[in-house]
Design a protein around this motif. Structure first.
Motif, PDB file in Angstrom:
ATOM      1  N   LYS A 373     -13.961  84.780 -65.486  1.00 56.09           N
ATOM      2  CA  LYS A 373     -14.085  84.643 -64.028  1.00 56.09           C
ATOM      3  C   LYS A 373     -12.982  83.750 -63.472  1.00 56.09           C
ATOM      4  CE  LYS A 373     -19.081  85.393 -63.702  1.00 56.09           C
ATOM      5  NZ  LYS A 373     -20.400  84.800 -63.328  1.00 56.09           N
ATOM      6  N   SER A 374     -12.664  82.674 -64.214  1.00 56.81           N
ATOM      7  CA  SER A 374     -11.599  81.777 -63.759  1.00 56.81           C
ATOM      8  C   SER A 374     -10.253  82.489 -63.746  1.00 56.81           C
ATOM      9  CB  SER A 374     -11.544  80.543 -64.659  1.00 56.81           C
ATOM     10  OG  SER A 374     -10.492  79.692 -64.292  1.00 56.81           O
ATOM     11  N   ALA A 376      -9.746  85.705 -63.409  1.00 54.85           N
ATOM     12  CA  ALA A 376      -9.752  86.669 -62.309  1.00 54.85           C
ATOM     13  C   ALA A 376      -9.525  85.982 -60.972  1.00 54.85           C
ATOM     14  CB  ALA A 376     -11.089  87.432 -62.306  1.00 54.85           C
ATOM     15  N   ARG A 377     -10.115  84.803 -60.801  1.00 54.50           N
ATOM     16  CA  ARG A 377      -9.933  84.063 -59.547  1.00 54.50           C
ATOM     17  C   ARG A 377      -8.476  83.623 -59.386  1.00 54.50           C
ATOM     18  NH1 ARG A 377     -13.157  80.345 -60.665  1.00 54.50           N
ATOM     19  NH2 ARG A 377     -15.023  81.488 -60.037  1.00 54.50           N
ATOM     20  N   LEU A 378      -7.856  83.179 -60.477  1.00 54.71           N
ATOM     21  CA  LEU A 378      -6.454  82.779 -60.413  1.00 54.71           C
ATOM     22  C   LEU A 378      -5.549  83.956 -60.102  1.00 54.71           C
ATOM     23  CD1 LEU A 378      -6.263  80.299 -63.452  1.00 54.71           C
ATOM     24  CD2 LEU A 378      -6.233  79.735 -61.015  1.00 54.71           C
ATOM     25  N   ARG A 380      -6.357  86.535 -58.309  1.00 56.71           N
ATOM     26  CA  ARG A 380      -6.513  86.847 -56.886  1.00 56.71           C
ATOM     27  C   ARG A 380      -5.751  85.875 -56.007  1.00 56.71           C
ATOM     28  NH1 ARG A 380     -11.972  87.711 -58.373  1.00 56.71           N
ATOM     29  NH2 ARG A 380     -12.515  85.668 -57.505  1.00 56.71           N
ATOM     30  N   LEU A 381      -5.702  84.625 -56.439  1.00 57.73           N
ATOM     31  CA  LEU A 381      -5.031  83.607 -55.620  1.00 57.73           C
ATOM     32  C   LEU A 381      -3.508  83.648 -55.766  1.00 57.73           C
ATOM     33  CD1 LEU A 381      -7.375  80.521 -56.170  1.00 57.73           C
ATOM     34  CD2 LEU A 381      -7.149  81.911 -54.122  1.00 57.73           C
TER      35      LEU A 381
END
Length: 388
Positions: A373-374, A376-378, A380-381
């Protein structure tokens, strides 16, 4: 030893040699820079500088070798996993314990090397450093004579040098010798060097003038010389060197003399150093067992292998830090020695048990999910936006 064993054995030892030389070289350079004043302020030659600083290498290898072995085993296992060789060996019927055998052979080679260094080579290098340093310190030409200063070596003897040059060359030498009440000798030389032999220590002066004033004569005697030897043996006497604990050979720690002043004052440090020497060749086996326990089984995901690498590093680091703490505590608490031995045996035992049982040390599923999840979040950012 089969062909697979030889392949893994050679790969591990080759990686070990590269890592050991690299780490030792880097740390040696940082240590050697501290002694650079041997060539500058004390006027020693490059050979003396390299000779003294290189004697510390065995003591560095003693600490670095188990760590280099751990890195080389990790590299070899990672190479085998990347090329899918571990999976092929596992499918062909190789158990983890069977695969561990060539690594044990390599560990035995490292352990023998470490045992020899701990028993003889490291203390021999340290005592040579101490003796060499004492000789340099006792030499008045490197300890008292400073460029641009008048040094009063005796009540009636004064020497001054203008500067020190590379290679131990002294430039601009002035000597005023009034030790003989019947005469006074003044020497001025362009340059000079120090020579030591069985006859003593001499200041070899070159290209200079000597003036001798005698009491019963009106005019001084002036002599121009190309080479003149001035005896400095009286001011360059060596002295006995007291060996510390790290400079003692293993057999000297096993059977110290009862009248040894250091042993009488600090017997606890003798005990701690002795057991450190005994345990030095055991650490490679503990590091090898723990490293293989984390990395020796096939992995299907990159996250799982990264977790295993991190786990092996933490296990080895924790084992070594506890060992250092026990070594310090063993000076005053003999029980700490027993704890250190039990810790090493436990490390080897747990590692071998995991290997024999074929256990796979996997990260918790919740941890993997959080990492994904981390990531994937990175993405996206910071990821690049899609283009049409």
């Amino acid at each position: 030893m089969g062909s697979i064993d030889k392949y893994i054995f050679r790969t591990t030892l080759a990686s070990f040699a590269v890592v050991l030389i690299s780490l030792t070289g880097v740390i040696w350079i940082t240590q050697a820079l501290r002694g650079i004043d041997l060539m500058t302020s004390q006027g020693q030659t490059i050979l003396t500088f390299l000779g003294i600083t290189s004697l510390v290498i065995p003591a560095l290898v003693l600490i670095i070798a188990p760590i280099a072995l751990m890195i080389s085993i990790s590299h070899t296992l990672n190479k085998l996993a990347t090329d899918s060789e571990i999976i092929v060996m596992n499918a062909a019927g190789f158990s983890p314990f069977r695969l561990f055998r060539p690594f044990v052979y390599a560990t035995c080679v490292v352990a023998v090397m470490v045992a020899f260094i701990a028993a003889y080579l490291a203390p021999d290098g340290m005592r040579r450093i101490k003796q060499w340093d004492a000789d340099i310190t006792a030499d008045v030409l490197t300890n008292i004579l400073q460029p641009g200063r008048f040094a009063q070596l005796d009540q009636n003897l004064t020497i001054r040098i203008r500067e020190r040059k590379p290679g131990g060359l002294l430039a601009g030498i002035f000597v005023d010798d009034r030790r003989d009440p019947k005469e006074r000798v003044t020497i001025v030389a362009d340059h000079g060097t120090v020579m030591k032999n069985e006859g003593g220590s001499f200041l070899i002066l070159e290209d200079g003038n000597l003036e001798r004033f005698e009491v019963d004569k009106r005019d001084p005697a002036l002599v121009a010389f190309a080479r003149y030897a001035f005896d400095m043996s009286k001011f360059s006497q060596g002295h006995d060197v007291t060996l510390g604990i790290r400079e003692r050979y293993l057999w000297e720690l096993l059977d110290p003399k009862e009248d040894d002043p250091i042993y009488t004052q600090i017997p606890g440090q003798f005990r701690a150093e002795l057991h450190d020497r005994f345990m030095a060749p055991i650490y490679p086996f503990a590091f090898a067992a723990l490293t293989f326990a984390f990395l020796g089984t096939p992995r299907t995901t990159r996250q799982s292998r990264n977790f295993s690498i991190g786990g092996s590093i933490l296990a080895v680091f924790g084992l070594r830090m506890v060992g250092f703490a026990c070594s310090v505590m063993a000076v005053k608490t003999p029980l700490a020695v027993l704890v250190q031995y039990l810790m090493l045996v436990a490390g080897i035992g747990v590692g071998v048990w995991i290997i024999i049982a074929g256990l796979v040390i996997e990260p918790p599923a919740a941890l993997l999910e959080a990492i994904n999840k981390s990531n994937a979040r990175l993405l996206r950012l910071f990821g690049r936006p899609a283009t049409a």
